[in-house]
Design a protein around this motif. Structure first.
Motif, short mmCIF file in Angstrom:
data_model
loop_
_atom_site.label_atom_id
_atom_site.label_comp_id
_atom_site.label_asym_id
_atom_site.label_seq_id
_atom_site.Cartn_x
_atom_site.Cartn_y
_atom_site.Cartn_z
N PRO A 19 30.25 49.12 21.94
CA PRO A 19 29.44 48.07 21.51
C PRO A 19 29.14 47.04 22.76
CG PRO A 19 31.57 47.82 20.98
CD PRO A 19 31.52 49.24 21.22
N PHE A 20 28.28 46.27 22.74
CA PHE A 20 27.67 45.48 23.84
C PHE A 20 28.77 44.69 24.49
CE2 PHE A 20 26.30 41.45 25.44
CZ PHE A 20 25.30 41.94 26.51
N TRP A 21 29.62 44.12 23.69
CA TRP A 21 30.49 43.14 24.59
C TRP A 21 31.87 44.10 25.05
CZ3 TRP A 21 29.69 38.84 26.44
CH2 TRP A 21 28.66 37.91 25.84
N GLY A 22 32.02 45.12 24.28
CA GLY A 22 32.96 46.13 25.05
C GLY A 22 32.69 46.72 26.21
N SER A 23 31.19 46.96 26.37
CA SER A 23 30.75 47.55 27.88
C SER A 23 30.97 46.52 28.79
CB SER A 23 29.41 48.04 27.43
OG SER A 23 29.20 49.11 26.61
N VAL A 24 30.60 45.22 28.31
CA VAL A 24 30.77 44.13 29.24
C VAL A 24 31.85 43.96 29.94
CG1 VAL A 24 30.58 41.65 29.82
CG2 VAL A 24 28.48 42.99 28.37
N ILE A 25 32.98 43.87 28.88
CA ILE A 25 34.30 43.82 29.38
C ILE A 25 34.86 44.68 30.17
CG2 ILE A 25 36.70 43.40 28.47
CD1 ILE A 25 35.55 41.98 26.00
N TRP A 26 34.58 45.95 29.66
CA TRP A 26 35.22 47.14 30.36
C TRP A 26 34.63 47.22 31.84
CZ3 TRP A 26 38.61 50.81 30.92
CH2 TRP A 26 38.52 52.01 31.62
N THR A 27 33.43 47.11 31.94
CA THR A 27 32.77 47.01 33.40
C THR A 27 33.27 45.92 34.38
OG1 THR A 27 30.84 48.04 32.37
CG2 THR A 27 30.66 47.17 34.62
N ALA A 28 33.42 44.82 33.71
CA ALA A 28 33.90 43.44 34.25
C ALA A 28 35.20 43.72 34.82
CB ALA A 28 33.82 42.45 33.41
N LEU A 29 36.08 44.41 34.07
CA LEU A 29 37.60 44.72 34.34
C LEU A 29 37.23 45.94 35.55
CD1 LEU A 29 39.48 45.21 31.09
CD2 LEU A 29 39.66 43.46 32.70
N PHE A 30 36.43 46.92 35.54
CA PHE A 30 36.37 47.88 36.43
C PHE A 30 35.94 47.29 37.80
CE2 PHE A 30 34.37 51.27 38.77
CZ PHE A 30 35.19 52.30 38.85
N ILE A 31 35.07 46.02 37.83
CA ILE A 31 34.59 45.64 39.12
C ILE A 31 35.76 44.47 39.71
CG2 ILE A 31 32.92 43.76 39.89
CD1 ILE A 31 30.94 45.05 37.82
N GLY A 32 36.65 44.16 38.63
CA GLY A 32 37.51 43.27 39.00
C GLY A 32 38.63 44.01 39.81
N ALA A 33 38.79 45.30 39.39
CA ALA A 33 39.62 46.07 40.02
C ALA A 33 39.28 46.31 41.30
CB ALA A 33 40.28 47.40 39.13
N MET A 34 38.29 46.81 41.31
CA MET A 34 37.53 47.38 42.80
C MET A 34 37.67 46.00 43.62
SD MET A 34 34.67 46.65 44.68
CE MET A 34 33.52 45.89 43.36
N VAL A 35 37.51 44.79 43.41
CA VAL A 35 37.42 43.36 44.29
C VAL A 35 38.95 43.45 44.60
CG1 VAL A 35 37.42 41.06 44.18
CG2 VAL A 35 35.29 42.26 42.94
N ALA A 36 40.05 43.41 43.68
CA ALA A 36 41.19 43.35 44.06
C ALA A 36 41.79 44.32 45.13
CB ALA A 36 42.32 43.49 42.79
N TRP A 37 41.29 45.50 45.10
CA TRP A 37 41.60 46.55 45.77
C TRP A 37 41.00 46.23 47.27
CZ3 TRP A 37 38.86 52.11 46.11
CH2 TRP A 37 39.68 52.82 47.25
N ALA A 38 39.92 45.85 47.26
CA ALA A 38 39.00 45.50 48.38
C ALA A 38 39.85 44.36 49.10
CB ALA A 38 37.43 45.18 48.17
N LEU A 39 40.06 43.24 48.50
CA LEU A 39 41.03 42.00 49.08
C LEU A 39 42.20 42.55 49.61
CD1 LEU A 39 40.01 39.28 46.47
CD2 LEU A 39 39.23 39.93 48.54
N PHE A 40 42.74 43.47 48.84
CA PHE A 40 44.07 43.99 49.44
C PHE A 40 43.80 44.70 50.83
CE2 PHE A 40 46.81 47.78 49.92
CZ PHE A 40 47.75 46.99 50.16
#
Length: 408
Positions: free
Chosen positions: A147-168
């Motif tokens: 579903p739409f919001w499921g895709s939004v949340i999943w993709t946002a979490l994936f981008i957030g994990a990438m951001v956390a890794w980059a900041l580390f």
């Protein structure tokens, strides 16, 4: 970076941590990312154009898939420029987040690079752009399996994990750069301290040699002047004067040889130890040497507990007396010189050399650098004392120094 700070295997480190634009490690990483992005382009294009897609990737219009293939190939090649122009590449590819599937890996790599290597607000703004574009992207390419919001949340979490890794990674590299900078500064400060210590030691040696050589050379000049003006002197007096000249010249050469040896000695080498430094107990020998040269010297010793005088204070007092006698021989030959020593523990040590102000100019002028009193003043100041010199009301030149002498 100094040679001491170069790591054993710089090819294993990124170019930002070593003095190189791109290391073998960077070439390997860039090549691996290029291959990964290219594989993603081929896989996603094949899947979205397949009659029965296996990965459930977002499909779109047929014409968009061909354009997206070309875009994916282009952005995969552009990854080779991400180290030099990450922000420019991010701006050029910013519109692709609305519709491109094939550029997904490359866009994440570019965002990661900006977060690690560029100011943090720029990287966070780019990450926010990727998240805020999700509704438009899902409207152009809806996900058939989520579903739409499921895709939004999943993709946002994936981008957030990438951001956390980059900041580390960013924090770790900044820590390494900070530690390296601190080590380089510490090494530079240590070298500066060594240079300053070496310069101070050379200055100390120069002051010692000025005091010693000025004293001995003034004796040489005094005896040579006597021989010049008394060519008819008895042979015994001529022989005695010549012997004093020879002994003084030999001692001056020996002192000069020692200081040159110290100045030429390399750091860490085994240098010849210096001779014992004079103390207050050596002042009588200094006075006797001047008397042998024909200088009329009177001594007033009012020091209590002379054996308790600290070595540093005694050495300074000896040099003050030596400079005072040298000045008297230079500027007031034939005058009576009085050396007065007084003081005790807790009261300090007073050293005074006085002689009548000369009438006229000496028959034989003894050259000098004019820095003797300056050196004595510096020595007294470093010892925490006071120095006064000049002509008083009754026409007597006085050189008076007070040196601190702590109570036992």
């Amino acid at each position: 970076m100094t040679s001491a700070a170069v790591p054993d295997h710089p090819w294993l480190l990124p170019g930002s941590l070593v003095p190189a634009r791109r290391t073998p490690r960077d070439w390997f990483v860039d090549g691996a990312l290029f291959v990964a992005s290219l594989l993603w382009v081929l896989i996603t294009h094949g899947d979205v154009t397949s009659a029965s897609p296996e990965f459930g990737l977002n499909a779109g219009p047929a014409w968009l898939e061909e354009v997206d293939l070309l875009i994916g190939l282009w952005i995969s090649g552009a990854l080779w420029l991400r180290r030099r122009w990450p922000v420019g590449l991010a701006l050029a590819t910013a519109p692709l987040v609305f519709f491109s599937v094939t550029s997904g890996v490359a866009l994440l790599v570019i965002t990661f690079t900006v977060l690690v290597h560029r100011p943090l607000p720029v990287g966070l703004a780019l990450s926010a752009w990727n998240v805020l574009s999700l509704p438009i992207y899902l409207a152009v390419r809806p996900d058939p399996t989520m579903p739409f919001w499921g895709s939004v949340i999943w993709t946002a979490l994936f981008i957030g994990a990438m951001v956390a890794w980059a900041l580390f990674v960013r924090a770790r590299r900044q820590l390494v750069l900070s530690l390296r900078d601190r080590a380089e500064r510490a090494e530079a400060e240590q070298q500066l301290r060594l240079d300053q210590a070496r310069q101070l030691e050379r200055g100390r040696i120069a002051r010692e040699m000025h005091d010693v050589l000025a004293h001995r050379i003034s004796l040489l000049s005094l005896h040579a002047g006597a021989l010049e003006f008394r060519p008819d002197a008895p042979p015994e007096e001529v022989a005695r004067a010549a012997g004093v000249i020879r002994a003084s010249a030999h001692a001056a050469l020996q002192d000069l040889r020692e200081v040159i040896g110290v100045l030429r000695a390399e750091v860490g080498s085994e240098a010849t130890p210096e001779r014992p430094q004079p103390t207050l107990a050596d002042v009588p020998a200094l006075v006797a040497e001047s008397r042998d040269a024909g200088v009329r010297v009177g001594v007033v010793d009012e020091v209590t507990e002379p054996q308790a005088v600290p070595a540093a204070i005694g050495r300074s007092a000896y040099r003050i007396v030596q400079e005072g006698l040298t000045n008297a021989r230079k500027h007031a030959p034939g005058a009576v010189v009085t050396v007065r020593l007084a003081g005790g523990p807790g009261d300090g040590l007073v050293v005074e050399i006085s002689n009548p102000w000369p009438v006229g100019s000496p028959a034989t002028a003894i050259p000098g650098a004019g820095t003797g009193l300056v050196g004595i003043a510096e020595r007294v100041t470093l010892a925490g004392g006071r120095l006064e010199h000049g002509r008083d009301a009754d026409g007597t030149f006085r050189l008076t120094a007070w040196l601190p002498w702590a109570a036992q």
